[in-house]
Design a protein around this motif. Structure first.
Motif, PDB file in Angstrom:
ATOM      1  N   VAL A   1      51.663 -49.933  -0.552  1.00 44.95           N
ATOM      2  CA  VAL A   1      50.633 -48.934  -0.967  1.00 44.95           C
ATOM      3  C   VAL A   1      50.633 -48.536  -2.390  1.00 44.95           C
ATOM      4  N   LEU A   2      49.336 -48.752  -2.984  1.00 42.04           N
ATOM      5  CA  LEU A   2      49.331 -48.490  -4.157  1.00 42.04           C
ATOM      6  C   LEU A   2      48.441 -46.981  -4.567  1.00 42.04           C
ATOM      7  N   THR A   3      49.100 -46.135  -5.136  1.00 38.77           N
ATOM      8  CA  THR A   3      49.070 -44.836  -5.218  1.00 38.77           C
ATOM      9  C   THR A   3      48.476 -44.596  -6.781  1.00 38.77           C
TER      10      THR A   3
ATOM     11  N   ASN B   1      55.319 -49.061 -11.679  1.00 40.59           N
ATOM     12  CA  ASN B   1      54.283 -50.117 -11.668  1.00 40.59           C
ATOM     13  C   ASN B   1      54.849 -51.257 -10.778  1.00 40.59           C
ATOM     14  N   THR B   2      56.200 -51.206 -10.191  1.00 41.77           N
ATOM     15  CA  THR B   2      56.787 -52.136  -9.497  1.00 41.77           C
ATOM     16  C   THR B   2      56.955 -51.716  -8.170  1.00 41.77           C
TER      17      THR B   2
ATOM     18  N   LEU C   1      50.704 -46.538 -10.043  1.00 39.57           N
ATOM     19  CA  LEU C   1      49.773 -47.209 -10.968  1.00 39.57           C
ATOM     20  C   LEU C   1      50.503 -46.627 -12.321  1.00 39.57           C
ATOM     21  N   ASP C   2      51.015 -47.356 -13.187  1.00 38.88           N
ATOM     22  CA  ASP C   2      51.163 -47.301 -14.554  1.00 38.88           C
ATOM     23  C   ASP C   2      50.035 -47.632 -15.433  1.00 38.88           C
ATOM     24  N   MET C   3      49.104 -46.894 -15.834  1.00 36.23           N
ATOM     25  CA  MET C   3      47.756 -47.483 -16.358  1.00 36.23           C
ATOM     26  C   MET C   3      48.037 -48.384 -17.801  1.00 36.23           C
TER      27      MET C   3
ATOM     28  N   LEU D   1      44.992 -54.003  -8.159  1.00 37.09           N
ATOM     29  CA  LEU D   1      44.974 -54.484  -7.016  1.00 37.09           C
ATOM     30  C   LEU D   1      44.781 -56.157  -6.836  1.00 37.09           C
ATOM     31  N   GLY D   2      44.019 -56.546  -7.894  1.00 36.88           N
ATOM     32  CA  GLY D   2      43.740 -58.121  -8.055  1.00 36.88           C
ATOM     33  C   GLY D   2      45.248 -58.794  -8.283  1.00 36.88           C
ATOM     34  N   GLN D   3      45.933 -58.153  -8.895  1.00 35.11           N
ATOM     35  CA  GLN D   3      47.203 -58.768  -9.257  1.00 35.11           C
ATOM     36  C   GLN D   3      48.233 -59.101  -7.704  1.00 35.11           C
ATOM     37  N   LEU D   4      47.903 -57.736  -7.030  1.00 38.64           N
ATOM     38  CA  LEU D   4      48.941 -57.780  -5.916  1.00 38.64           C
ATOM     39  C   LEU D   4      48.291 -58.692  -4.921  1.00 38.64           C
ATOM     40  N   ARG D   5      46.737 -58.782  -4.807  1.00 32.97           N
ATOM     41  CA  ARG D   5      46.323 -59.617  -3.947  1.00 32.97           C
ATOM     42  C   ARG D   5      46.626 -60.946  -4.114  1.00 32.97           C
ATOM     43  N   ALA D   6      46.550 -61.367  -5.486  1.00 36.98           N
ATOM     44  CA  ALA D   6      47.133 -62.886  -5.830  1.00 36.98           C
ATOM     45  C   ALA D   6      48.304 -63.368  -5.611  1.00 36.98           C
TER      46      ALA D   6
END
Length: 463
Positions: A62-64, A82-83, A101-103, A148-153
């Motif tokens: 879960v990414l919040t 961020n981890t 998320l740590d922007m 999101l792209g990083q997690l999916r990759a």
């Protein structure tokens, strides 16, 4: 024609019911995005869905992007960063991980991954970059897309549940990548980049002759040091600008893919459902897959068959019976209340304001009592005994019930307006809870309510 017959003729079809368990169980579902306006329960919904999917066997992250850090508290984690961190206490064979998320750190990771060490160091230490990465408009939404792209990759999870940023508009999540890409590819950036591209004496000559007026004006506007910082940043980032747009485009296509499902989250309020309607239309225009609408904090009643009008009439009769006939001023007339609203032709959209006090107060689902307190509705004191009589107590409870039924009616008309405009959208309704969710048990309860596959509101208002 009787009033009931007239209502039956104007009855709206029931909302399609959203069945979430098949969506969560489907291995083809890889991304669930919870979106909507602020304060409607996106974070809680995302966490509850993640927990339910994990306990049904999925490996979930879960990414919040919620600064209130309620997700960490409810999952028993001291802090999120961020981890992804694994959540303990999950029942079943699945796994649940959570992260916030740590922007700035996400932006730093992009720089470190796509620039050589020397150039990365120059970028990270640049004052303009530090300001840009910490608070540039749209950066948070863009970095959510990047993460999101990083997690999916990485392909380490079966399912990614995304809690979109608490933006002023829910549409910012979709617009931000294009806005940031337009900024990085914009005319100002190209102008600032031109001297570095030309290089050497030619560059200085170009700067002195062709850009003296431009840089002079910018220098006065921004300050000489800031302009120099911007030019240094642009020169160092030149090789990465194309990558930003390429990755944004790739993530945008990922959101359009069949494995992605959008859930629009709203409360049964006019503004929240209007925002939800805009988002539904935008998703359709962008060809993004919408699973349905989650309607949070819906009020109910265990005595819905007793209408507000009948409850108020009964309360007035009790007041009359309890009034001393010799006291010509003691008859308790019905207070000005929303009862008149029920005598009007039923409306689809609630135009009245001011039910936030009822909605945000502690509430017990399934009860006909309302947490609101109203001096007019409170039980009167029997002057003879110093305590309210049974009739007075009953009249007060009947008025509280009438308030609850008016609230129910308003919420239902608001929902019916949405379903009339978007009959294709399936809806899952979640009852209002007595308090905030603060642990896995609460999240598990929310997940069960989400998957209960039954509406909290009736088909039509019982006025």
């Amino acid at each position: 024609m009787s009033r009931d017959q007239g209502q039956a003729q104007h009855r709206l079809p029931p909302a399609r019911v959203l069945d979430l368990d098949p969506l969560l169980d489907d291995p083809a579902t890889r991304i669930v995005v919870c979106c909507g306006s602020g304060g409607v329960g996106k974070t809680t919904t995302a966490a509850a869905l993640g927990l339910r999917a994990a306990e049904r066997g999925r490996k979930v992250v879960v990414l919040t992007i919620d600064p209130a850090r309620r997700l960490a508290q409810s999952m028993g984690i001291d802090s999120l960063d961020n981890t992804p961190r694994r959540v303990k206490g999950v029942e079943g064979d699945g796994e649940l991980h959570a992260m916030m998320l740590d922007m700035k750190r996400t932006f730093d990771e992009i720089v470190e991954a796509h620039a050589d060490p020397e150039r990365a160091s120059a970028i990270l230490s640049n004052p303009f970059y530090q300001s840009l990465s910490a608070g540039f408009a749209g950066t948070q939404e863009y970095m959510a897309m990047e993460k999101l792209g990083q997690l999916r990759a990485r392909d380490a999870w079966d399912l990614i549940v995304v809690d979109t940023p608490p933006s002023r508009s829910a549409l910012d999540f979709l617009d931000a990548p294009k806005r940031l890409g337009s900024f990085l590819d914009g005319k100002l950036i190209r102008v600032l980049l031109a001297p570095a591209k030309v290089g050497g004496r030619a560059g200085m000559k170009f700067l002195n002759v062709g850009m003296s007026m431009m840089t002079g004006a910018l220098g006065k506007l921004l300050g000489g040091q800031l302009l120099k910082d911007v030019q240094t940043f642009v020169a160092a980032m030149d090789s990465m600008f194309g990558g930003f747009r390429t990755r944004a485009d790739a993530t945008y296509k990922l959101l359009q893919a069949p494995g992605t499902a959008f859930l629009v989250v709203a409360a049964p309020e006019r503004d929240a459902l209007r925002e939800a309607a805009y988002f539904v239309e935008r998703l359709a225009a962008e060809s993004m897959p919408l699973a349905g609408l989650v309607l949070n904090r819906v009020h109910g009643s265990g005595a819905a068959q007793l209408s507000a009008e009948r409850a108020l009439a009964a309360a007035e009769n009790l007041d009359l019976a309890d009034t001393d006939p010799s006291d010509d001023g003691g008859t308790a007339a019905a207070p000005d209340s929303p009862a008149a609203e029920n005598l009007e032709e039923p409306r689809i959209v609630d135009q009245d304001g001011g039910k936030a006090g009822l909605r945000n107060s502690p509430d017990t689902h399934g009860s006909s009592e309302s947490p609101a307190t109203d001096a007019a509705a409170g039980p009167a004191t029997d002057p003879g005994s110093g305590s309210p009589s049974a009739d007075q107590l009953t009249a007060g409870l009947l008025r509280l019930h009438a308030e609850r039924m008016h609230l129910l009616s308003r919420e239902q008309r608001t929902r019916d307006r949405f379903t009339a405009l978007h009959p294709e959208v399936a809806v899952a309704e979640v009852a209002a809870l007595p308090g905030d969710v603060h642990d896995l048990t609460g999240l598990r309860d929310i997940g069960s309510r989400l998957a209960a596959n039954r509406p909290e509101l009736p088909e039509t208002a019982d006025d």
